[in-house]
Design a protein around this motif. Structure first.
Motif, PDB file in Angstrom:
ATOM      1  N   GLU A   1       0.981  -1.209  -0.044  1.00 15.62           N
ATOM      2  CA  GLU A   1       0.069   0.101   0.136  1.00 15.62           C
ATOM      3  C   GLU A   1       0.992   1.141   0.141  1.00 15.62           C
ATOM      4  N   GLN A   2       0.588   2.216  -0.790  1.00 17.62           N
ATOM      5  CA  GLN A   2       1.415   3.449  -1.154  1.00 17.62           C
ATOM      6  C   GLN A   2       0.965   4.280  -0.179  1.00 17.62           C
ATOM      7  N   LYS A   3       1.798   5.018   0.623  1.00 20.71           N
ATOM      8  CA  LYS A   3       1.563   6.021   1.635  1.00 20.71           C
ATOM      9  C   LYS A   3       1.724   7.370   0.587  1.00 20.71           C
TER      10      LYS A   3
ATOM     11  N   PRO B   1      13.137   6.203  -3.424  1.00 21.15           N
ATOM     12  CA  PRO B   1      12.916   7.384  -2.861  1.00 21.15           C
ATOM     13  C   PRO B   1      12.394   7.395  -1.384  1.00 21.15           C
ATOM     14  N   LEU B   2      11.775   6.474  -1.058  1.00 21.20           N
ATOM     15  CA  LEU B   2      11.501   6.561   0.481  1.00 21.20           C
ATOM     16  C   LEU B   2      11.542   4.923   1.023  1.00 21.20           C
ATOM     17  N   ASP B   3      12.766   4.699   1.276  1.00 29.86           N
ATOM     18  CA  ASP B   3      12.600   3.111   1.681  1.00 29.86           C
ATOM     19  C   ASP B   3      12.458   2.988   3.137  1.00 29.86           C
ATOM     20  N   GLY B   4      11.753   1.970   3.407  1.00 30.65           N
ATOM     21  CA  GLY B   4      11.416   1.820   4.904  1.00 30.65           C
ATOM     22  C   GLY B   4      10.067   2.354   5.336  1.00 30.65           C
ATOM     23  N   SER B   5       9.214   2.665   4.043  1.00 32.13           N
ATOM     24  CA  SER B   5       7.956   3.616   4.162  1.00 32.13           C
ATOM     25  C   SER B   5       6.945   2.975   5.087  1.00 32.13           C
ATOM     26  N   SER B   6       7.183   1.584   5.519  1.00 31.30           N
ATOM     27  CA  SER B   6       6.161   1.107   5.982  1.00 31.30           C
ATOM     28  C   SER B   6       6.425   1.732   7.589  1.00 31.30           C
ATOM     29  N   ASN B   7       7.471   2.236   8.003  1.00 29.87           N
ATOM     30  CA  ASN B   7       7.723   2.526   9.371  1.00 29.87           C
ATOM     31  C   ASN B   7       7.239   4.111   9.472  1.00 29.87           C
TER      32      ASN B   7
ATOM     33  N   MET C   1      16.383  -0.484   6.107  1.00 32.57           N
ATOM     34  CA  MET C   1      17.377  -0.776   5.709  1.00 32.57           C
ATOM     35  C   MET C   1      18.589   0.612   5.769  1.00 32.57           C
ATOM     36  N   VAL C   2      18.087   1.823   5.772  1.00 33.56           N
ATOM     37  CA  VAL C   2      18.984   2.857   5.769  1.00 33.56           C
ATOM     38  C   VAL C   2      19.408   3.074   7.223  1.00 33.56           C
ATOM     39  N   ALA C   3      18.691   2.972   8.262  1.00 29.50           N
ATOM     40  CA  ALA C   3      18.869   3.101   9.812  1.00 29.50           C
ATOM     41  C   ALA C   3      19.885   1.900  10.083  1.00 29.50           C
ATOM     42  N   ASP C   4      19.391   0.681   9.585  1.00 32.90           N
ATOM     43  CA  ASP C   4      20.491  -0.421  10.034  1.00 32.90           C
ATOM     44  C   ASP C   4      21.661  -0.378   9.289  1.00 32.90           C
ATOM     45  N   VAL C   5      21.640  -0.040   8.275  1.00 35.35           N
ATOM     46  CA  VAL C   5      23.097   0.298   7.535  1.00 35.35           C
ATOM     47  C   VAL C   5      23.998   1.478   8.102  1.00 35.35           C
TER      48      VAL C   5
ATOM     49  N   VAL D   1       9.777   5.659  12.832  1.00 34.98           N
ATOM     50  CA  VAL D   1      11.216   5.189  12.858  1.00 34.98           C
ATOM     51  C   VAL D   1      12.020   5.707  11.702  1.00 34.98           C
ATOM     52  N   SER D   2      13.102   6.149  11.709  1.00 35.25           N
ATOM     53  CA  SER D   2      13.848   6.693  10.651  1.00 35.25           C
ATOM     54  C   SER D   2      13.645   5.868   9.194  1.00 35.25           C
ATOM     55  N   ILE D   3      13.613   6.773   8.193  1.00 38.07           N
ATOM     56  CA  ILE D   3      13.433   6.072   6.712  1.00 38.07           C
ATOM     57  C   ILE D   3      14.603   6.709   5.981  1.00 38.07           C
ATOM     58  N   GLY D   4      14.379   6.422   4.631  1.00 36.16           N
ATOM     59  CA  GLY D   4      15.376   7.148   3.863  1.00 36.16           C
ATOM     60  C   GLY D   4      15.551   7.303   2.469  1.00 36.16           C
ATOM     61  N   THR D   5      16.152   7.657   1.687  1.00 35.29           N
ATOM     62  CA  THR D   5      16.456   7.612   0.156  1.00 35.29           C
ATOM     63  C   THR D   5      17.476   6.956  -0.209  1.00 35.29           C
ATOM     64  N   ILE D   6      17.520   6.035  -0.932  1.00 39.97           N
ATOM     65  CA  ILE D   6      18.761   5.293  -1.346  1.00 39.97           C
ATOM     66  C   ILE D   6      19.146   5.501  -2.871  1.00 39.97           C
ATOM     67  N   PHE D   7      20.257   5.829  -3.320  1.00 37.99           N
ATOM     68  CA  PHE D   7      20.483   6.103  -4.579  1.00 37.99           C
ATOM     69  C   PHE D   7      21.913   5.531  -5.202  1.00 37.99           C
ATOM     70  N   GLY D   8      21.810   5.240  -6.591  1.00 36.96           N
ATOM     71  CA  GLY D   8      23.110   4.757  -6.936  1.00 36.96           C
ATOM     72  C   GLY D   8      23.322   5.487  -8.526  1.00 36.96           C
TER      73      GLY D   8
END
Ligand code: P6P
Length: 341
Positions: free
Chosen positions: A70-72, A120-126, A249-253, A131-138
């Motif tokens: 489900e998309q927030k 764009p918003l990893d971990g968004s279920s949190n 993932m962003v918080a754990d990493v 809980v901290s979430i984040g953007t990841i890019f390569g």
């Protein structure tokens, strides 16, 4: 005086990236411009995430994304912001987002030499529980002579020229590598600038933390089970490791980079390729961990050596302190999970 100097001699991310660029006389400044647009996207998402509770941005947008989740509203907003920021930079060509089933080919008038893969918003279920979430890019360069096709984003992670994440938590922290080490910047909201706060991040060679969703233990294979067993009941008489698992993932990493230890999302009987996505979770985080002196392993080989065939494909991942990942590698070679490369 040193403190004063620090206060007045602000090393902003823009200045830092320009310094890096000056080391490459032939550079045209395209990467600098691209990174500035990514930074703008991060600032926007940071401000939206911090206001989410107030602005009632949380709650379901009603749609579902390609992952069937489900998309927030913040997911939708973040994805739109990054697609616009990246394409308007005039430096990108092919874009892959966790939120979009198909790759985006930037309009001809705005095309550049770089391809960006991002969540764009990893971990968004949190989001709703703070809980901290984040953007990841390569970031990849277009392949030699290519005008921009899917193959430009199906390159192994070792071909990335830059990677990073922005963590939206108690503070907004952007961690970046352009291939010459890892540096962390913290947003000063009063200036609207990311300031260098974690220069030259080096991951501890060995850590005291293991980070995994123990709820999947029933389905793990033998090497993973044995490794986690060793973390809890060390055979060599050393003290047991601590378990820290945030589920973002962003918080754990980020914790793993700064404190050391190992973060794992192993394969299991239910998900033979694990859960995390190769292009915009495994590759960028593996790139950063290797640049910080750590290791990233899939259970079969070096994570950055994967040659992707699908833009949303998954891979198991074990990443973190060099010595800790070495251990799981040794176990993998010992148990008949796979032939060891
Ligand atoms: P699980 C969040 O949904 C995510 O994609 C990563 O940020 C996180 O590491 C992982 O999934 C958590 O998955 O199955 O442990 O809830």
């Amino acid at each position: 005086h040193a403190a004063d100097a620090m206060r007045t001699d602000l090393m902003t991310i823009t200045r830092f990236v320009l310094n890096e660029q000056s080391k490459f006389p032939e550079a045209r400044g395209d990467l600098t411009i691209l990174l500035n647009h990514i930074v703008l996207g991060c600032k926007f998402v940071c401000s939206s995430v911090s206001k989410a509770g107030l602005a009632k941005l949380i709650g379901l947008a009603g749609d579902t994304n390609v992952q069937g989740e489900e998309q927030k509203k913040l997911d939708v907003l973040s994805n739109d912001v990054f697609i616009k920021a990246l394409s308007s930079s005039g430096r990108t060509n092919v874009l892959v987002s966790e939120e979009l089933e198909e790759a985006v080919f930037v309009d001809e008038k705005l095309r550049g030499r770089y391809c960006v893969v991002f969540d764009p918003l990893d971990g968004s279920s949190n989001i709703d529980c703070g809980v901290s979430i984040g953007t990841i890019f390569g970031i990849y360069m277009l392949k030699e002579g290519s005008a921009g096709t899917l193959n430009d984003v199906l390159q192994p992670g070792k071909n990335m020229i830059a990677a990073g994440y922005c963590m939206y938590g108690s503070s907004c922290t952007l961690v970046l590598s352009t291939g010459t080490g890892v540096n962390g910047f913290t947003l000063d909201p009063s200036l609207g600038e990311f300031i260098l706060t974690h220069p030259d991040i080096q991951i501890p060679k060995k850590g005291k933390i293991y980070s995994v969703n123990e709820g999947n233990a029933k389905n793990w294979d033998e090497p993973t089970r044995k490794f986690v067993e060793n973390c809890k009941f060390p055979q060599d008489g050393s003290s047991p490791k601590s378990l820290r698992y945030i589920g973002s993932m962003v918080a754990d990493v980020h914790r793993t980079l700064l404190y050391g230890g190992i973060f794992m999302y192993p394969a299991d009987k239910k998900s033979p390729n694990g859960k995390l996505r190769v292009l915009y979770e495994v590759f960028p985080m593996s790139f950063l961990v290797e640049q910080a002196g750590g290791m990233a392993f899939t259970g079969k080989g070096r994570a950055l050596d994967i040659v992707p065939t699908k833009i949303h494909q998954r891979s198991p991942i074990f990443l973190g302190s060099y010595d800790d990942v070495e251990q799981i590698k040794a176990l993998t070679c010992f148990f008949p999970r796979v032939l060891c490369g």
